[in-house]
Design an enzyme around this catalytic site. Structure first.
Site, mmCIF file in Angstrom:
data_model
loop_
_atom_site.group_PDB
_atom_site.id
_atom_site.type_symbol
_atom_site.label_atom_id
_atom_site.label_comp_id
_atom_site.label_asym_id
_atom_site.label_seq_id
_atom_site.Cartn_x
_atom_site.Cartn_y
_atom_site.Cartn_z
ATOM 1 N N CYS A 114 0.806 -1.233 0.000
ATOM 2 C CA CYS A 114 0.000 0.000 0.000
ATOM 3 C C CYS A 114 0.832 1.273 0.000
ATOM 4 O O CYS A 114 0.320 2.358 -0.268
ATOM 5 C CB CYS A 114 -0.943 0.000 1.196
ATOM 6 N N HIS A 241 -3.316 6.737 2.206
ATOM 7 C CA HIS A 241 -3.774 5.436 1.745
ATOM 8 C C HIS A 241 -5.171 5.189 2.320
ATOM 9 O O HIS A 241 -5.423 5.421 3.502
ATOM 10 C CB HIS A 241 -2.782 4.356 2.197
ATOM 11 N N ASN A 271 -10.367 -0.478 -0.364
ATOM 12 C CA ASN A 271 -8.913 -0.383 -0.230
ATOM 13 C C ASN A 271 -8.272 -0.976 -1.491
ATOM 14 O O ASN A 271 -8.361 -2.174 -1.720
ATOM 15 C CB ASN A 271 -8.498 -1.159 1.036
HETATM 16 O O1 UT7 Z 1 -4.055 -1.663 3.366
HETATM 17 C C1 UT7 Z 1 -3.153 -2.187 4.286
HETATM 18 C C2 UT7 Z 1 -3.359 -1.588 5.612
HETATM 19 N N1 UT7 Z 1 -4.558 -2.148 6.189
HETATM 20 C C3 UT7 Z 1 -5.145 -1.561 7.211
HETATM 21 O O2 UT7 Z 1 -4.708 -0.510 7.604
HETATM 22 C C4 UT7 Z 1 -6.311 -2.239 7.885
HETATM 23 C C5 UT7 Z 1 -6.250 -2.064 9.379
HETATM 24 N N2 UT7 Z 1 -7.295 -2.822 10.114
HETATM 25 C C6 UT7 Z 1 -8.598 -2.494 10.030
HETATM 26 O O3 UT7 Z 1 -8.990 -1.605 9.273
HETATM 27 C C7 UT7 Z 1 -9.567 -3.224 10.939
HETATM 28 O O4 UT7 Z 1 -8.857 -3.991 11.877
HETATM 29 C C8 UT7 Z 1 -10.564 -4.153 10.176
HETATM 30 C C9 UT7 Z 1 -11.579 -3.307 9.416
HETATM 31 C C10 UT7 Z 1 -9.816 -5.045 9.210
HETATM 32 C C11 UT7 Z 1 -11.354 -5.019 11.160
HETATM 33 O O5 UT7 Z 1 -12.017 -4.219 12.121
HETATM 34 P P1 UT7 Z 1 -11.944 -4.623 13.668
HETATM 35 O O6 UT7 Z 1 -12.747 -3.614 14.395
HETATM 36 O O7 UT7 Z 1 -10.476 -4.738 14.029
HETATM 37 O O8 UT7 Z 1 -12.695 -5.994 13.692
HETATM 38 P P2 UT7 Z 1 -12.183 -7.442 14.147
HETATM 39 O O9 UT7 Z 1 -11.273 -8.017 13.130
HETATM 40 O O10 UT7 Z 1 -11.670 -7.359 15.566
HETATM 41 O O11 UT7 Z 1 -13.521 -8.252 14.193
HETATM 42 C C12 UT7 Z 1 -14.573 -7.940 15.117
HETATM 43 C C13 UT7 Z 1 -15.693 -8.934 14.925
HETATM 44 C C14 UT7 Z 1 -15.224 -10.383 14.975
HETATM 45 O O12 UT7 Z 1 -16.250 -11.139 15.607
HETATM 46 P P3 UT7 Z 1 -16.142 -11.527 17.162
HETATM 47 O O13 UT7 Z 1 -14.862 -12.322 17.266
HETATM 48 O O14 UT7 Z 1 -16.085 -10.233 17.909
HETATM 49 O O15 UT7 Z 1 -17.386 -12.314 17.395
HETATM 50 C C15 UT7 Z 1 -15.142 -10.785 13.523
HETATM 51 O O16 UT7 Z 1 -15.333 -12.178 13.340
HETATM 52 O O17 UT7 Z 1 -16.285 -8.766 13.637
HETATM 53 C C16 UT7 Z 1 -16.291 -10.016 12.937
HETATM 54 N N3 UT7 Z 1 -16.123 -9.750 11.520
HETATM 55 C C17 UT7 Z 1 -17.160 -9.457 10.711
HETATM 56 N N4 UT7 Z 1 -18.484 -9.390 10.927
HETATM 57 C C18 UT7 Z 1 -19.265 -9.057 9.896
HETATM 58 C C19 UT7 Z 1 -14.954 -9.694 10.808
HETATM 59 N N5 UT7 Z 1 -15.237 -9.387 9.531
HETATM 60 C C20 UT7 Z 1 -16.586 -9.230 9.458
HETATM 61 C C21 UT7 Z 1 -17.467 -8.898 8.390
HETATM 62 N N6 UT7 Z 1 -18.789 -8.825 8.656
HETATM 63 N N7 UT7 Z 1 -17.025 -8.655 7.146
#
Ligand code: UT7
Length: 317
Positions: A114, A241, A271
């Site tokens: 990225c 980004h 993204n």
């Molecule tokens: O481009 C390269 C650089 N990338 C970045 O900068 C990305 C940085 N990270 C992020 O933007 C965020 O961490 C994400 C958007 C990827 C994820 O958000 P989060 O708030 O960190 O969510 P999480 O991964 O902790 O997931 C929270 C919950 C989980 O369920 P439980 O374990 O709390 O029951 C996931 O299983 O959300 C669930 N989950 C979803 N639910 C519905 C994960 N993906 C999804 C989804 N729809 N698509």
């Protein structure tokens, strides 16, 4: 060393728009979850006949036409991508062939995920410094739909396909600065030829990368402003980004920065990794929101882990 100014951009986007509702038909997710966590509503995916190369070719042709130059005036072509159609020839060499660029210029791909467009810009500056020609063609292009596991809701909803090209011109007077960094890490991985270390599809430790991204963005902006003795009055646009609106918002809050200077387009493009920064500049240009002499801060962070910042001047056409 010669400075650069950006004189024109061009986009190459796939036609197919995939909304969050479309994604919810194939994985257990919702528009509400995706939008509140990321700011994304839709993305583009390549369809039959479209690829990394076709997006790049369209973007490059548009940028060259917008700049009003001929291909033989270009002194180097540098493509930021980690999803090229071929490992060899590089995307840059494919463009050289199809655009009829000169044979005696450097053409190479840069893989800094990225942060790629910032790395590619810095590399192009070095090449132009040693060239008699005035112009560099620099692209960010990704076909992420090719490397994402479409059954993994944690990643497939985040990414999109797209490409954009920029024409830089040598300039004595334009403000220009860039710096790059990396800390080797496997928090974001995507399998290539060797599939032993990581599973093949794109994988990311979202929470860790989020933390890293906020810190990297904050550091890049404060360093660039300090190094160049800039205040917010001097900065016209900050183009980060486009990974997640919450990362940008968190950083604006930390910096107490003017929110209206931070461009966001992840709502309709998702993204797009290395393509996200040049796509955002191209959209600003298309919307007539950018004028000759404007100063832009470009901020990249992502796989590697890598980061980079650039201060560039928009030269107009
Ligand atoms: O481009 C390269 C650089 N990338 C970045 O900068 C990305 C940085 N990270 C992020 O933007 C965020 O961490 C994400 C958007 C990827 C994820 O958000 P989060 O708030 O960190 O969510 P999480 O991964 O902790 O997931 C929270 C919950 C989980 O369920 P439980 O374990 O709390 O029951 C996931 O299983 O959300 C669930 N989950 C979803 N639910 C519905 C994960 N993906 C999804 C989804 N729809 N698509």
């Amino acid at each position: 060393m010669t400075n650069l100014k950006l004189i024109a951009c061009g986009m190459g986007l796939p036609k197919k728009v995939v909304t969050n509702e479309d994604m919810a038909k194939t994985v257990d997710t919702s528009d509400e979850w995706i939008y509140t966590r990321t700011g994304i509503r839709a993305r583009r995916f390549c369809d039959e006949g479209e690829s990394n190369f076709t997006m790049a070719l369209e973007a490059a042709k548009n940028a060259i036409a917008a700049a009003g130059i001929t291909p033989d005036e270009i002194g180097c072509v540098v493509c930021a991508t980690f999803t090229p159609d071929y490992l060899t020839p590089s995307l840059a060499c494919l463009l050289q062939l199809h655009l009829g660029l000169s044979e005696d210029i450097p053409a190479l791909d840069v893989n800094s995920a990225c942060t790629g467009f910032i790395y590619a810009t810095t590399v192009a500056r070095g090449f132009l410094d040693q060239s008699d020609r005035e112009y560099a063609l620099v692209l960010g292009v990704e076909q992420l739909s090719r490397v994402v596991d479409m059954t993994d809701r944690a990643t497939c909803v985040l990414f999109g396909d797209g490409g954009a090209a920029a024409i830089y011109k040598k300039s004595e007077s334009a403000a220009f600065d860039s710096f790059l960094g990396a800390k080797g890490s496997t928090e974001i991985t995507c399998g290539g030829i060797s599939r032993e270390i990581v599973p093949s599809p794109l994988w990311m430790n979202g929470k860790e990368v989020f933390r890293f991204a906020v810190g990297a963005m904050y550091r890049c902006i404060t360093d660039l402003m300090e190094r160049n003795q800039l205040t917010w009055e001097d900065v016209d646009h900050v183009v980060c980004h486009q990974a997640n609106a919450r990362i940008i918002d968190r950083c604006i809050h930390k910096l107490k920065a003017p929110e209206e200077k931070f461009y966001k387009n992840m709502d309709h493009l998702g993204n797009t990794s290395a393509a996200s920064i040049p796509l955002a500049i191209a959209e600003l240009e298309e919307a007539g929101r950018i004028k000759a002499g404007d100063k832009l801060l470009l901020i990249g962070f992502g796989g590697g882990l890598t980061w980079g910042g650039a201060l560039i001047t928009y030269g107009g056409k």
